[in-house]
Design a protein around this motif. Structure first.
Motif, short mmCIF file in Angstrom:
data_model
loop_
_atom_site.label_atom_id
_atom_site.label_comp_id
_atom_site.label_asym_id
_atom_site.label_seq_id
_atom_site.Cartn_x
_atom_site.Cartn_y
_atom_site.Cartn_z
N ALA A 58 0.83 -1.21 0.00
CA ALA A 58 0.00 0.00 0.00
C ALA A 58 0.87 1.25 0.00
CB ALA A 58 -0.93 -0.01 1.21
N VAL A 59 1.92 1.24 0.83
CA VAL A 59 2.84 2.38 0.87
C VAL A 59 3.69 2.44 -0.39
CG1 VAL A 59 4.82 3.37 2.08
CG2 VAL A 59 2.90 2.46 3.39
N GLY A 60 4.24 1.28 -0.81
CA GLY A 60 5.20 1.24 -1.92
C GLY A 60 4.61 1.54 -3.28
N TYR A 61 3.35 1.14 -3.52
CA TYR A 61 2.75 1.35 -4.83
C TYR A 61 1.47 2.18 -4.79
CZ TYR A 61 6.02 -2.23 -6.42
OH TYR A 61 7.16 -2.94 -6.71
N GLY A 62 0.73 2.12 -3.67
CA GLY A 62 -0.52 2.87 -3.58
C GLY A 62 -0.30 4.37 -3.53
N CYS A 63 0.56 4.82 -2.63
CA CYS A 63 0.82 6.26 -2.50
C CYS A 63 1.40 6.87 -3.79
CB CYS A 63 1.76 6.52 -1.32
SG CYS A 63 1.04 6.09 0.28
N PRO A 64 2.39 6.25 -4.43
CA PRO A 64 2.91 6.81 -5.69
C PRO A 64 1.85 6.88 -6.78
CG PRO A 64 4.44 5.20 -4.81
CD PRO A 64 3.21 5.10 -3.98
N LEU A 65 0.98 5.87 -6.84
CA LEU A 65 -0.06 5.87 -7.87
C LEU A 65 -1.01 7.04 -7.68
CD1 LEU A 65 -1.32 4.45 -10.29
CD2 LEU A 65 -2.67 3.07 -8.69
N VAL A 66 -1.38 7.32 -6.44
CA VAL A 66 -2.27 8.45 -6.15
C VAL A 66 -1.61 9.77 -6.55
CG1 VAL A 66 -3.39 9.75 -4.31
CG2 VAL A 66 -3.52 7.25 -4.31
N ILE A 67 -0.34 9.95 -6.18
CA ILE A 67 0.37 11.21 -6.49
C ILE A 67 0.53 11.38 -7.99
CG2 ILE A 67 2.55 12.45 -6.24
CD1 ILE A 67 2.85 11.11 -3.50
N ALA A 68 1.01 10.33 -8.68
CA ALA A 68 1.25 10.43 -10.13
C ALA A 68 -0.05 10.65 -10.90
CB ALA A 68 1.97 9.17 -10.62
N ALA A 69 -1.10 9.91 -10.54
CA ALA A 69 -2.38 10.05 -11.24
C ALA A 69 -2.99 11.43 -11.01
CB ALA A 69 -3.35 8.96 -10.78
N THR A 70 -2.93 11.92 -9.79
CA THR A 70 -3.47 13.24 -9.48
C THR A 70 -2.73 14.33 -10.26
OG1 THR A 70 -4.07 12.52 -7.25
CG2 THR A 70 -3.97 14.88 -7.64
N THR A 71 -1.41 14.19 -10.34
CA THR A 71 -0.60 15.19 -11.05
C THR A 71 -0.97 15.26 -12.52
OG1 THR A 71 1.23 14.74 -9.53
CG2 THR A 71 1.75 15.95 -11.54
N VAL A 72 -1.09 14.11 -13.17
CA VAL A 72 -1.40 14.12 -14.60
C VAL A 72 -2.83 14.58 -14.86
CG1 VAL A 72 -2.18 11.71 -14.80
CG2 VAL A 72 -1.08 12.80 -16.74
N ILE A 73 -3.76 14.25 -13.96
CA ILE A 73 -5.15 14.67 -14.13
C ILE A 73 -5.28 16.19 -14.00
CG2 ILE A 73 -7.45 14.59 -13.05
CD1 ILE A 73 -6.87 11.64 -12.39
N PHE A 90 7.14 15.31 -7.67
CA PHE A 90 8.19 14.31 -7.47
C PHE A 90 9.19 14.77 -6.42
CE2 PHE A 90 12.53 12.91 -8.59
CZ PHE A 90 12.40 11.57 -8.27
N ALA A 91 9.62 16.03 -6.53
CA ALA A 91 10.70 16.52 -5.67
C ALA A 91 10.28 16.58 -4.21
CB ALA A 91 11.15 17.90 -6.16
N ILE A 92 9.08 17.08 -3.92
CA ILE A 92 8.66 17.23 -2.52
C ILE A 92 8.52 15.87 -1.82
CG2 ILE A 92 6.78 17.99 -1.02
CD1 ILE A 92 6.43 20.39 -2.84
N PRO A 93 7.79 14.88 -2.38
CA PRO A 93 7.74 13.57 -1.71
C PRO A 93 9.12 12.93 -1.57
CG PRO A 93 6.03 13.71 -3.38
CD PRO A 93 6.91 14.90 -3.57
N ALA A 94 9.94 13.02 -2.63
CA ALA A 94 11.25 12.38 -2.60
C ALA A 94 12.14 13.00 -1.52
CB ALA A 94 11.92 12.49 -3.97
N LEU A 95 12.21 14.32 -1.48
CA LEU A 95 13.07 14.97 -0.50
C LEU A 95 12.53 14.83 0.92
CD1 LEU A 95 14.01 18.21 -2.50
CD2 LEU A 95 15.41 16.17 -2.12
N ALA A 96 11.21 14.77 1.07
CA ALA A 96 10.64 14.54 2.40
C ALA A 96 11.02 13.15 2.91
CB ALA A 96 9.12 14.69 2.34
#
Length: 695
Positions: free
Chosen positions: A522-537, A564-570
């Motif tokens: 859920a953490v490894g694939y769920g959170c990235p999917l939500v962020i990436a999908a929201t960004t493109v939408i 990408f930068a904010i989640p990665a650096l956090a």
């Protein structure tokens, strides 16, 4: 997906000559040729400045003349009002066809809507009206709109209107699907009108700062559809734009043609010879093809770079630009220029215009010779993997060192990650003996898979760099998957860090394996999917998801890179705290400990930090520096070195340096050797032989 080499079609060649800057002056021939009435040059606004006090950062808006729509914006600079933007326009799609069809105007109802963003109009112009009008009045040659364009004043607002008009014509398939020499000639006349010397000063006040490069790309796009009928022919011969094409064939003795370009009040002319080398022609298909050269004597004074100019590149001092539309597969051309300034001994250089980056580039061209007032250049199109530092940087940094680091680092990383996954598969049953060890290796495997997949998508995205505008949907897809898998990499690193904290703090009570797996995925694939999908939408409806110069997250328009930068650096910040906690937990000095014991503790801490740094992505912390505008190249090199090789570091510190994995590998190898020896002994024993004989 179109072949990469089609970018050669929009490669621009620019001749730089120091100590000389020619500017075409207003000439009576210009007025006769362009149809510019004398009063046009005396055009004045009702009010050319603002009243009232001029304070820093203040601005004011003035209205245009009575027959113009739009406004003039002034800003206060050094206690003086200065004009910054002017959108005054007298043109509209309806007005273009008034003389042709005065009885009725065109219907504004159309299902085909294209927001042309023409300055001064209160609503987006419907491109359907333009195409309908052209199809109805002048489908063969566009002559019905040429007079309306060429008799208009060259105000900044009209310039913006005409640029968008030409852009829409070049992008509307049904209008320019079959470009004839008549269409190209009249298209060139409209472009010539806003390239005249009278128009050059007004380009500075056009609201769209990319208007000049948009014009260049539009002319190139339109010229691509032109079919040359004879061996060599001139299709546009205006004072400020010349177009000439030639057939290219493998059977021809030589493939060359020349363009004579008027300069300095048209009293002098510069000859440019365009030659296709024999070895380059052999790479083309057997069918004859064509090359088209488009010369712009004044465009160099107008063309603006989107970013800060390359400090290593001499400032262009000539306005002459030559654009080439070359056949697919042709990636080499030779250009021979007459020197404009023959009286002075000055350094000369050919450079290219990168249409996607909107920036001058010295890489494509090199000077072959500079003798007898003639400059000869060889220009090639070469494709290289874009720098890995683009993942965090606010704008691409083009440097050969970065490209080599990226190419070598990614190659080694991909090989290392594949080897890491193979080792995990071999030793899996021997190392996953507890819930914690099981989840630890699940994390390593998923980190390796995510990084491997992200690197592959990154390489695919690099190959789109030359054709981004034509492959926009593919570029969006590549950017989405790159974004998703790089985010997944970080979230799996976060889960691994949380697992370390869990192992340190929780000793007696353990979570069930199934629950830990569910949380991990859920953490490894769920959170990235939500962020990436929201960004493109959110960003893609306005085409603000990807950059104009690379298949990666947009920065200038929507700041999608922050997704990408904010989640990665956090996550890097959280993981850094975890590494510090591990270091503190490792340091347990005993009472009366000796120096050797202290050194052992230091060694153990250093080893733990070295192992955790790549596995938890701490090297990505250098991305903070690359995000800043104007960061020194050294930070980009450090970032690329540490992160392009991350796959190798994971193999080294996460797999090879793990003594449990090494022991499991030795046991696996020993068991395989033992089995092979047992089989060998069994095959050589007499009993075995007798059984075989008895069968």
């Amino acid at each position: 997906m179109k072949p990469q080499v089609t970018t050669v079609c929009c490669l621009m060649f620019f001749m730089t000559i120091e100590c000389f800057h020619f500017k075409l002056k207003t000439h009576k021939k210009d007025e006769d040729k362009l149809g510019i009435s004398p009063w046009k040059h005396d055009f004045r606004w009702t009010q050319d400045k603002c009243d009232g006090p001029c304070n820093s950062s203040s601005s004011c808006i003035q209205s245009c003349a009575w027959k113009f729509r739009g406004e003039i914006v002034f800003t206060c600079n050094q206690n003086k009002w200065q004009k910054t933007t002017e959108t005054c326009t007298s043109l509209s799609v309806d007005s273009l066809f008034q003389h042709t069809h005065p009885a009725t105007g065109l219907s504004m109802a159309s299902s085909s809507v294209f927001p042309m963003n023409l300055m001064g109009n209160t609503a987006p112009v419907r491109v359907g009206n333009l195409s309908q009008g052209i199809r109805h009045h002048c489908p063969e040659d566009y002559i019905c709109i040429v007079d309306a364009i060429n008799t208009s004043e060259v105000t900044s607002g009209n310039i913006a209107f005409i640029v968008d008009l030409l852009k829409n014509i070049s992008q509307t398939y049904e209008i320019h699907a079959n470009v004839t020499w008549k269409k190209m000639k009249n298209y060139g006349k409209m472009a010539n009108h806003i390239l005249a010397t009278a128009a050059v000063p007004n380009w500075a006040f056009v609201a769209n700062k990319n208007a000049s490069s948009d014009l260049l790309e539009s002319v190139n796009s339109f010229a691509k559809k032109l079919q040359i009928q004879g061996e060599s022919e001139s299709t546009v011969d205006e004072l400020f734009i010349q177009t000439k094409g030639s057939r290219i064939s493998q059977d021809a003795a030589e493939n060359r043609f020349s363009i004579s370009i008027p300069v300095d009040n048209a009293t002098d002319r510069v000859l440019v010879l365009i030659e296709v080398p024999r070895q380059a022609v052999r790479t083309l298909s057997s069918n004859a093809s064509q090359a088209i050269g488009i010369a712009f004597p004044t465009l160099g004074a107008i063309l603006k770079e989107a970013y800060q100019p390359n400090i290593t590149l001499q400032k262009p001092t000539s306005d002459l630009i030559l654009s080439l539309v070359l056949p697919e597969g042709l990636n080499e051309i030779i250009l021979t220029f007459d020197r404009i300034n023959k009286s002075q001994s000055t350094s000369v250089q050919c450079v290219g215009w990168h249409s996607q980056r909107r920036q001058w580039d010295e890489m494509p061209c090199k000077t072959v010779s500079d003798i007898n007032n003639t400059l000869k250049c060889q220009c090639k199109y070469t494709k290289a993997v874009m720098s890995f530092s683009i993942l965090m940087s606010s704008k691409p940094v083009r440097d050969n060192v970065l490209k080599y680091i990226t190419f070598i680092g990614l190659s080694i990383s991909i090989f290392s990650l594949v080897l890491c996954l193979l080792i995990e598969a071999v030793v899996w049953s021997r190392v996953v003996v507890s819930e914690i060890s099981y989840m630890r290796h699940v994390c390593i495997v998923n980190i390796a898979v995510c990084l491997l997949t992200a690197n592959l998508w990154f390489i695919i995205g690099s190959n789109f760099d030359a054709n981004i505008q034509e492959d926009h949907k593919w570029c969006v897809a590549v950017t989405f998957f790159s974004h998703f898998f790089f985010l997944s990499l970080f979230f799996w690193m976060l889960f691994k860090a949380l697992l370390i904290v869990y192992g340190i703090l929780v000793v007696f009570r353990r979570m069930m394996k199934s629950r830990m797996m569910a949380i991990g995925f859920a953490v490894g694939y769920g959170c990235p999917l939500v962020i990436a999908a929201t960004t493109v939408i959110v960003t893609e409806p306005g085409e603000g998801y990807t950059r104009k110069d690379a298949c990666w997250l947009n920065w200038g328009q929507t700041k999608a890179l922050f997704a990408f930068a904010i989640p990665a650096l956090a996550i890097v910040a959280v993981n850094l705290l975890v590494v510090l906690a591990v270091a503190v937990n490792t340091q347990r000095p005993l009472i009366g400990s000796s120096k050797s014991q202290d050194m052992a503790i230091v060694f153990r801490i250093s080893k733990n930090v070295a192992i955790l740094t790549p596995l938890l992505g701490l090297t990505w912390g250098f991305g903070v520096a690359t995000l800043l505008e104007g960061t020194h190249l050294a930070f980009h090199i450090i970032f690329a070195l540490l992160n392009a090789f991350q796959g190798f570091f994971i193999l080294l510190f996460g797999t090879i340096m793990d003594h449990k994995i090494r022991d499991a590998l030795r046991m696996r190898v020993s068991s395989l050797k033992g089995k092979s020896r047992a089989v060998e002994r069994a095959s050589l024993s007499p009993a075995c032989g007798s059984r075989v004989l008895n069968r």
